[in-house]
Design a protein around this motif. Sequence first.
Motif, mmCIF file in Angstrom:
data_model
loop_
_atom_site.group_PDB
_atom_site.id
_atom_site.type_symbol
_atom_site.label_atom_id
_atom_site.label_comp_id
_atom_site.label_asym_id
_atom_site.label_seq_id
_atom_site.Cartn_x
_atom_site.Cartn_y
_atom_site.Cartn_z
ATOM 1 N N PRO A 93 -8.266 33.017 -8.447
ATOM 2 C CA PRO A 93 -9.596 32.800 -7.814
ATOM 3 C C PRO A 93 -9.110 32.740 -6.415
ATOM 4 C CG PRO A 93 -8.783 30.953 -8.611
ATOM 5 C CD PRO A 93 -7.768 31.380 -9.417
ATOM 6 N N ALA A 94 -8.691 33.892 -5.793
ATOM 7 C CA ALA A 94 -8.986 34.624 -4.677
ATOM 8 C C ALA A 94 -10.359 34.554 -4.217
ATOM 9 C CB ALA A 94 -7.928 36.021 -4.595
ATOM 10 N N ARG A 95 -9.579 33.738 -2.631
ATOM 11 C CA ARG A 95 -10.562 34.436 -1.571
ATOM 12 C C ARG A 95 -10.511 34.373 -0.308
ATOM 13 N NH1 ARG A 95 -13.486 33.772 -5.275
ATOM 14 N NH2 ARG A 95 -14.415 32.131 -6.856
ATOM 15 N N THR A 96 -9.093 35.125 0.071
ATOM 16 C CA THR A 96 -8.797 35.358 1.063
ATOM 17 C C THR A 96 -7.677 37.138 0.088
ATOM 18 O OG1 THR A 96 -7.041 34.207 1.113
ATOM 19 C CG2 THR A 96 -8.472 34.018 2.074
ATOM 20 N N LEU A 97 -7.676 38.429 1.302
ATOM 21 C CA LEU A 97 -7.099 39.619 1.032
ATOM 22 C C LEU A 97 -6.538 39.905 1.750
ATOM 23 C CD1 LEU A 97 -8.681 41.828 -1.279
ATOM 24 C CD2 LEU A 97 -8.053 42.964 0.616
ATOM 25 N N LEU A 98 -6.083 40.746 2.258
ATOM 26 C CA LEU A 98 -5.154 41.542 2.932
ATOM 27 C C LEU A 98 -4.720 42.492 2.934
ATOM 28 C CD1 LEU A 98 -3.679 41.725 6.092
ATOM 29 C CD2 LEU A 98 -1.353 40.909 4.431
ATOM 30 N N ARG B 257 7.280 47.395 6.328
ATOM 31 C CA ARG B 257 8.055 46.972 5.558
ATOM 32 C C ARG B 257 8.402 45.491 6.893
ATOM 33 N NH1 ARG B 257 10.597 53.227 6.876
ATOM 34 N NH2 ARG B 257 9.413 52.188 8.519
ATOM 35 N N ASP B 258 8.194 45.392 7.362
ATOM 36 C CA ASP B 258 8.512 44.302 8.376
ATOM 37 C C ASP B 258 8.246 43.362 9.104
ATOM 38 O OD1 ASP B 258 8.176 46.016 10.406
ATOM 39 O OD2 ASP B 258 10.045 46.166 10.603
ATOM 40 N N PHE B 259 6.354 42.854 8.523
ATOM 41 C CA PHE B 259 5.724 42.795 9.732
ATOM 42 C C PHE B 259 5.547 41.258 9.008
ATOM 43 C CE2 PHE B 259 3.344 43.044 5.290
ATOM 44 C CZ PHE B 259 2.582 42.597 5.087
ATOM 45 N N ASP B 260 4.808 40.301 9.891
ATOM 46 C CA ASP B 260 4.613 39.208 9.134
ATOM 47 C C ASP B 260 3.756 38.570 10.291
ATOM 48 O OD1 ASP B 260 4.946 36.254 9.270
ATOM 49 O OD2 ASP B 260 7.000 36.035 10.075
ATOM 50 N N LEU B 261 2.155 37.627 9.843
ATOM 51 C CA LEU B 261 1.505 37.753 9.860
ATOM 52 C C LEU B 261 0.683 35.842 10.269
ATOM 53 C CD1 LEU B 261 -1.345 40.103 8.648
ATOM 54 C CD2 LEU B 261 0.105 39.957 10.550
ATOM 55 N N GLY B 262 2.343 35.250 9.665
ATOM 56 C CA GLY B 262 1.709 34.092 9.989
ATOM 57 C C GLY B 262 1.240 33.284 9.042
ATOM 58 N N ARG B 263 0.437 33.912 8.440
ATOM 59 C CA ARG B 263 -0.120 33.228 7.021
ATOM 60 C C ARG B 263 -0.653 33.461 5.697
ATOM 61 N NH1 ARG B 263 -6.551 34.542 7.552
ATOM 62 N NH2 ARG B 263 -6.371 33.263 5.420
ATOM 63 N N ARG B 264 -0.753 32.690 5.013
ATOM 64 C CA ARG B 264 -0.839 34.267 3.285
ATOM 65 C C ARG B 264 -1.976 34.324 3.153
ATOM 66 N NH1 ARG B 264 4.131 30.898 0.484
ATOM 67 N NH2 ARG B 264 6.430 31.041 1.405
ATOM 68 N N PHE B 265 -1.999 34.789 2.143
ATOM 69 C CA PHE B 265 -3.790 34.820 1.694
ATOM 70 C C PHE B 265 -3.380 34.956 -0.313
ATOM 71 C CE2 PHE B 265 -2.680 37.205 5.434
ATOM 72 C CZ PHE B 265 -3.827 37.445 6.128
ATOM 73 N N GLY B 266 -4.822 34.919 -0.623
ATOM 74 C CA GLY B 266 -4.670 34.855 -1.487
ATOM 75 C C GLY B 266 -4.210 35.801 -2.877
ATOM 76 N N VAL B 267 -5.077 37.367 -2.111
ATOM 77 C CA VAL B 267 -4.435 38.488 -3.154
ATOM 78 C C VAL B 267 -4.021 39.324 -1.665
ATOM 79 C CG1 VAL B 267 -6.649 39.321 -2.673
ATOM 80 C CG2 VAL B 267 -4.769 40.667 -4.219
#
Length: 231
Positions: free
Chosen positions: A34-39, A86-96
């Motif tokens: 049940p994802a609500r966030t997507l990257l 290959r090496d990004f970091d946004l500092g947060r997580r997503f449902g999908v």
Amino acid sequence: MFTETAAFYDAVYSFKDYAREAEELHEVIQARYPARTLLDVACGTGKHLEQFRRSYEVEGVDLDPNLLAIAAERVPGVALHEADMRDFDLGRRFGVVTCLFSSIGYARSVEGLRSAAAAMGRHVEPGGLLIVEPWLTPEGFLPGHLGYLFVDGPELKIARMNSSERKGDLSSMTFEYLIGSGKGIERRAEVHELGLFTIDQHLEAFRAAGLSPEHQDGGPMGRGLYICRRN
């Protein structure tokens, strides 16, 4: 990348049904989590984001600033990040997290594939999904293939031809464009090199990133689909 043709990207790929693809992927996602966030990684001009934002809180990542500039106009208010898959970091997580239209091929090498899988995997919340649409496998790539595509708009005409060759585990495609507009006729060229990865190499990279992957035939472009759950 699309350094010479970003302004014409959407015209060249106008044959893609982004709305249908997004809806089919939405059904795949919601059937599993049940994802609500997507990257969207390698989001390009934001055509998938435009559709996904109807169902998710979305963000995008792409390496090409020219494509991101177009995306920013298409999806105002959406956070867009210029970074390497290959090496990004946004500092947060997503449902999908999604990586579509064979963009994973731009990881180029098996090492790059593993790095991209690890970077994307780090951005998936526990239980969430990483969905990757692959490029061609070594067996599926046809060296010497000649391709063509035409855009016939009232104010824009494009003729694109491409040839391909294999360089070890890289597919190399040379694109030649004739672009006609009110400015006259321009000629542009680009070379795109994408890694040729086997199914097993994909699966191993996803497992090494702490994901549980499954491979499906078909997918948006008939090249397959990897659906990976964060352990």
